[in-house]
Design an enzyme around this catalytic site. Structure first.
Site, PDB file in Angstrom:
ATOM      1  N   LYS A  11       0.816  -1.214   0.000  1.00 26.23           N
ATOM      2  CA  LYS A  11       0.000   0.000   0.000  1.00 26.23           C
ATOM      3  C   LYS A  11       0.859   1.279   0.000  1.00 26.23           C
ATOM      4  O   LYS A  11       2.062   1.228   0.258  1.00 26.23           O
ATOM      5  CB  LYS A  11      -0.930  -0.030   1.226  1.00 26.23           C
ATOM      6  CG  LYS A  11      -1.949  -1.179   1.196  1.00 26.23           C
ATOM      7  CD  LYS A  11      -2.913  -1.081   2.381  1.00 26.23           C
ATOM      8  CE  LYS A  11      -3.940  -2.199   2.361  1.00 26.23           C
ATOM      9  NZ  LYS A  11      -4.906  -2.083   3.494  1.00 26.23           N
ATOM     10  N   TYR A  51     -12.565  -2.197  -3.284  1.00 31.83           N
ATOM     11  CA  TYR A  51     -13.062  -2.216  -1.901  1.00 31.83           C
ATOM     12  C   TYR A  51     -14.593  -2.098  -1.830  1.00 31.83           C
ATOM     13  O   TYR A  51     -15.129  -1.714  -0.781  1.00 31.83           O
ATOM     14  CB  TYR A  51     -12.396  -1.113  -1.084  1.00 31.83           C
ATOM     15  CG  TYR A  51     -11.000  -1.496  -0.597  1.00 31.83           C
ATOM     16  CD1 TYR A  51     -10.802  -2.594   0.241  1.00 31.83           C
ATOM     17  CD2 TYR A  51      -9.890  -0.747  -0.940  1.00 31.83           C
ATOM     18  CE1 TYR A  51      -9.547  -2.953   0.699  1.00 31.83           C
ATOM     19  CE2 TYR A  51      -8.616  -1.092  -0.487  1.00 31.83           C
ATOM     20  CZ  TYR A  51      -8.450  -2.192   0.339  1.00 31.83           C
ATOM     21  OH  TYR A  51      -7.214  -2.541   0.798  1.00 31.83           O
ATOM     22  N   PHE A  59     -15.329   4.136   7.114  1.00 32.93           N
ATOM     23  CA  PHE A  59     -13.979   4.502   6.680  1.00 32.93           C
ATOM     24  C   PHE A  59     -13.783   4.366   5.161  1.00 32.93           C
ATOM     25  O   PHE A  59     -12.674   4.540   4.669  1.00 32.93           O
ATOM     26  CB  PHE A  59     -12.931   3.669   7.431  1.00 32.93           C
ATOM     27  CG  PHE A  59     -13.105   2.182   7.288  1.00 32.93           C
ATOM     28  CD1 PHE A  59     -12.643   1.507   6.155  1.00 32.93           C
ATOM     29  CD2 PHE A  59     -13.723   1.443   8.288  1.00 32.93           C
ATOM     30  CE1 PHE A  59     -12.799   0.143   6.014  1.00 32.93           C
ATOM     31  CE2 PHE A  59     -13.892   0.060   8.154  1.00 32.93           C
ATOM     32  CZ  PHE A  59     -13.418  -0.588   7.014  1.00 32.93           C
ATOM     33  N   ARG A  87      -2.007 -14.296   4.843  1.00 37.76           N
ATOM     34  CA  ARG A  87      -2.732 -13.628   5.939  1.00 37.76           C
ATOM     35  C   ARG A  87      -1.944 -13.767   7.242  1.00 37.76           C
ATOM     36  O   ARG A  87      -1.870 -12.838   8.034  1.00 37.76           O
ATOM     37  CB  ARG A  87      -4.136 -14.234   6.126  1.00 37.76           C
ATOM     38  CG  ARG A  87      -5.074 -14.078   4.943  1.00 37.76           C
ATOM     39  CD  ARG A  87      -5.625 -12.712   4.741  1.00 37.76           C
ATOM     40  NE  ARG A  87      -6.414 -12.229   5.859  1.00 37.76           N
ATOM     41  CZ  ARG A  87      -7.099 -11.079   5.839  1.00 37.76           C
ATOM     42  NH1 ARG A  87      -7.077 -10.299   4.759  1.00 37.76           N
ATOM     43  NH2 ARG A  87      -7.788 -10.680   6.879  1.00 37.76           N
ATOM     44  N   THR A  93      -5.246  -6.739  11.119  1.00 34.03           N
ATOM     45  CA  THR A  93      -5.539  -5.466  10.442  1.00 34.03           C
ATOM     46  C   THR A  93      -4.958  -4.279  11.207  1.00 34.03           C
ATOM     47  O   THR A  93      -4.349  -3.387  10.622  1.00 34.03           O
ATOM     48  CB  THR A  93      -7.075  -5.295  10.314  1.00 34.03           C
ATOM     49  OG1 THR A  93      -7.624  -6.470   9.718  1.00 34.03           O
ATOM     50  CG2 THR A  93      -7.427  -4.087   9.464  1.00 34.03           C
ATOM     51  N   ARG A 104       2.684  -6.290   9.243  1.00 32.32           N
ATOM     52  CA  ARG A 104       2.006  -5.137   9.842  1.00 32.32           C
ATOM     53  C   ARG A 104       2.622  -4.741  11.180  1.00 32.32           C
ATOM     54  O   ARG A 104       2.693  -3.562  11.508  1.00 32.32           O
ATOM     55  CB  ARG A 104       0.512  -5.426   9.951  1.00 32.32           C
ATOM     56  CG  ARG A 104      -0.173  -5.303   8.573  1.00 32.32           C
ATOM     57  CD  ARG A 104      -1.557  -5.844   8.571  1.00 32.32           C
ATOM     58  NE  ARG A 104      -2.326  -5.441   7.395  1.00 32.32           N
ATOM     59  CZ  ARG A 104      -3.503  -5.961   7.072  1.00 32.32           C
ATOM     60  NH1 ARG A 104      -4.049  -6.906   7.839  1.00 32.32           N
ATOM     61  NH2 ARG A 104      -4.143  -5.549   5.988  1.00 32.32           N
ATOM     62  N   ASN A 114      -1.963   0.389   6.760  1.00 30.18           N
ATOM     63  CA  ASN A 114      -1.400  -0.837   7.331  1.00 30.18           C
ATOM     64  C   ASN A 114      -0.577  -1.660   6.329  1.00 30.18           C
ATOM     65  O   ASN A 114      -0.451  -2.875   6.452  1.00 30.18           O
ATOM     66  CB  ASN A 114      -2.504  -1.673   7.996  1.00 30.18           C
ATOM     67  CG  ASN A 114      -3.596  -2.074   7.027  1.00 30.18           C
ATOM     68  OD1 ASN A 114      -3.496  -1.798   5.835  1.00 30.18           O
ATOM     69  ND2 ASN A 114      -4.620  -2.728   7.525  1.00 30.18           N
ATOM     70  N   HIS A 117      -2.245  -5.472   1.682  1.00 31.76           N
ATOM     71  CA  HIS A 117      -3.528  -6.169   1.521  1.00 31.76           C
ATOM     72  C   HIS A 117      -3.234  -7.611   1.141  1.00 31.76           C
ATOM     73  O   HIS A 117      -2.298  -7.866   0.377  1.00 31.76           O
ATOM     74  CB  HIS A 117      -4.365  -5.537   0.411  1.00 31.76           C
ATOM     75  CG  HIS A 117      -5.495  -6.423  -0.046  1.00 31.76           C
ATOM     76  ND1 HIS A 117      -6.709  -6.455   0.594  1.00 31.76           N
ATOM     77  CD2 HIS A 117      -5.554  -7.371  -1.022  1.00 31.76           C
ATOM     78  CE1 HIS A 117      -7.475  -7.360   0.006  1.00 31.76           C
ATOM     79  NE2 HIS A 117      -6.806  -7.934  -0.979  1.00 31.76           N
ATOM     80  N   GLU A 128      -9.657 -10.857  -7.459  1.00 30.92           N
ATOM     81  CA  GLU A 128      -8.741  -9.713  -7.299  1.00 30.92           C
ATOM     82  C   GLU A 128      -7.576  -9.811  -8.281  1.00 30.92           C
ATOM     83  O   GLU A 128      -7.168  -8.810  -8.880  1.00 30.92           O
ATOM     84  CB  GLU A 128      -8.256  -9.656  -5.844  1.00 30.92           C
ATOM     85  CG  GLU A 128      -9.375  -9.288  -4.872  1.00 30.92           C
ATOM     86  CD  GLU A 128      -9.010  -9.418  -3.397  1.00 30.92           C
ATOM     87  OE1 GLU A 128      -9.884  -9.144  -2.559  1.00 30.92           O
ATOM     88  OE2 GLU A 128      -7.865  -9.795  -3.080  1.00 30.92           O
TER      89      GLU A 128
HETATM   90  P1  IDP Z   1      -7.849  -6.691   6.141  1.00 29.49           P
HETATM   91  O1  IDP Z   1      -7.108  -5.768   5.193  1.00 29.49           O
HETATM   92  O2  IDP Z   1      -6.997  -7.101   7.318  1.00 29.49           O
HETATM   93  O3  IDP Z   1      -8.512  -7.855   5.448  1.00 29.49           O
HETATM   94  P2  IDP Z   1     -10.507  -5.414   6.363  1.00 29.49           P
HETATM   95  O4  IDP Z   1     -11.359  -5.425   7.594  1.00 29.49           O
HETATM   96  O5  IDP Z   1     -10.953  -6.213   5.175  1.00 29.49           O
HETATM   97  O6  IDP Z   1      -9.022  -5.812   6.818  1.00 29.49           O
HETATM   98  O7  IDP Z   1     -10.359  -3.876   5.935  1.00 29.49           O
HETATM   99  C1  IDP Z   1      -9.820  -3.513   4.695  1.00 29.49           C
HETATM  100  C2  IDP Z   1      -8.911  -2.326   4.886  1.00 29.49           C
HETATM  101  O8  IDP Z   1      -9.685  -1.200   5.301  1.00 29.49           O
HETATM  102  C3  IDP Z   1      -7.852  -2.486   5.985  1.00 29.49           C
HETATM  103  O9  IDP Z   1      -6.715  -3.206   5.568  1.00 29.49           O
HETATM  104  C4  IDP Z   1      -7.537  -1.034   6.307  1.00 29.49           C
HETATM  105  O10 IDP Z   1      -6.646  -0.446   5.347  1.00 29.49           O
HETATM  106  C5  IDP Z   1      -8.905  -0.371   6.178  1.00 29.49           C
HETATM  107  N1  IDP Z   1      -9.596  -0.305   7.482  1.00 29.49           N
HETATM  108  C6  IDP Z   1     -10.151  -1.332   8.171  1.00 29.49           C
HETATM  109  N2  IDP Z   1     -10.683  -0.918   9.330  1.00 29.49           N
HETATM  110  C7  IDP Z   1     -10.454   0.441   9.372  1.00 29.49           C
HETATM  111  C8  IDP Z   1     -10.770   1.450  10.336  1.00 29.49           C
HETATM  112  O11 IDP Z   1     -11.371   1.201  11.381  1.00 29.49           O
HETATM  113  N3  IDP Z   1     -10.358   2.729  10.022  1.00 29.49           N
HETATM  114  C9  IDP Z   1      -9.697   3.039   8.850  1.00 29.49           C
HETATM  115  N4  IDP Z   1      -9.398   2.109   7.934  1.00 29.49           N
HETATM  116  C10 IDP Z   1      -9.759   0.824   8.187  1.00 29.49           C
END
Ligand code: IDP
Length: 140
Positions: A11, A51, A59, A87, A93, A104, A114, A117, A128
């Site tokens: 990212k 997304y 968010f 993963r 996350t 991470r 973070n 992805h 994807e």
């Molecule tokens: P993942 O990337 O670990 O699978 P997901 O819950 O699918 O997590 O969320 C996708 C992406 O959305 C996260 O990697 C992060 O960049 C962003 N994200 C998730 N939760 C939040 C939040 O609470 N605030 C801001 N961004 C968030």
């Protein structure tokens, strides 16, 4: 367990800090093979489509803005049980919850910024990968 493919994105927070090589080293050390890789600037449309599952989340706007704020590196990874293996090495996350040694934990700045992805299922990995790669750009 069969050889599997997964989709990865390095990212903008990570490309901005010149961490592509450092993250790739963690990926390869975990036994995953980078069989496709391209550095791009995501368009708003690409990020919103990618997304779309999160479009009702509070968010979503912030996430799309972040993912289009700088270059990303899209990747196809291959290995045994690759979806779960990646993963695991990505970590939780929220970097505050991520285990030691995960990407991470090592590099993420926040729950939003973070660093990486990774697909959450084999079915999503396939969708994807097809959003960003043609088979001609993948060599296993
Ligand atoms: P993942 O990337 O670990 O699978 P997901 O819950 O699918 O997590 O969320 C996708 C992406 O959305 C996260 O990697 C992060 O960049 C962003 N994200 C998730 N939760 C939040 C939040 O609470 N605030 C801001 N961004 C968030």
């Amino acid at each position: 367990m069969a050889t599997q493919r997964t989709f990865s994105i390095i990212k903008p927070d990570a490309t901005e800090r010149n961490l592509t090589g450092a993250i790739n080293a963690v990926i390869e050390k975990a036994g995953l093979r980078i069989i496709g890789q391209r550095r791009i600037k995501m368009t708003q449309e690409q990020a919103e489509r990618f997304y779309a599952v999160h479009k009702e989340r509070p968010f979503f706007g912030e996430l799309v803005e972040f993912m289009t704020s700088g270059p990303v590196v899209v990747q196809v990874l291959e290995g045994e049980n690759a979806v779960k293996a990646y993963r695991d090495v990505m970590g939780a996350t929220n970097p505050a919850d991520a285990a030691d040694g995960t990407i991470r934990k090592l590099y993420a700045k926040s729950i939003g910024e973070n660093s990486v992805h990774g697909s959450d299922s084999e079915e999503n990995a396939d969708l994807e990968i097809r959003q960003f790669f043609s088979e001609a750009d993948i060599a296993g």
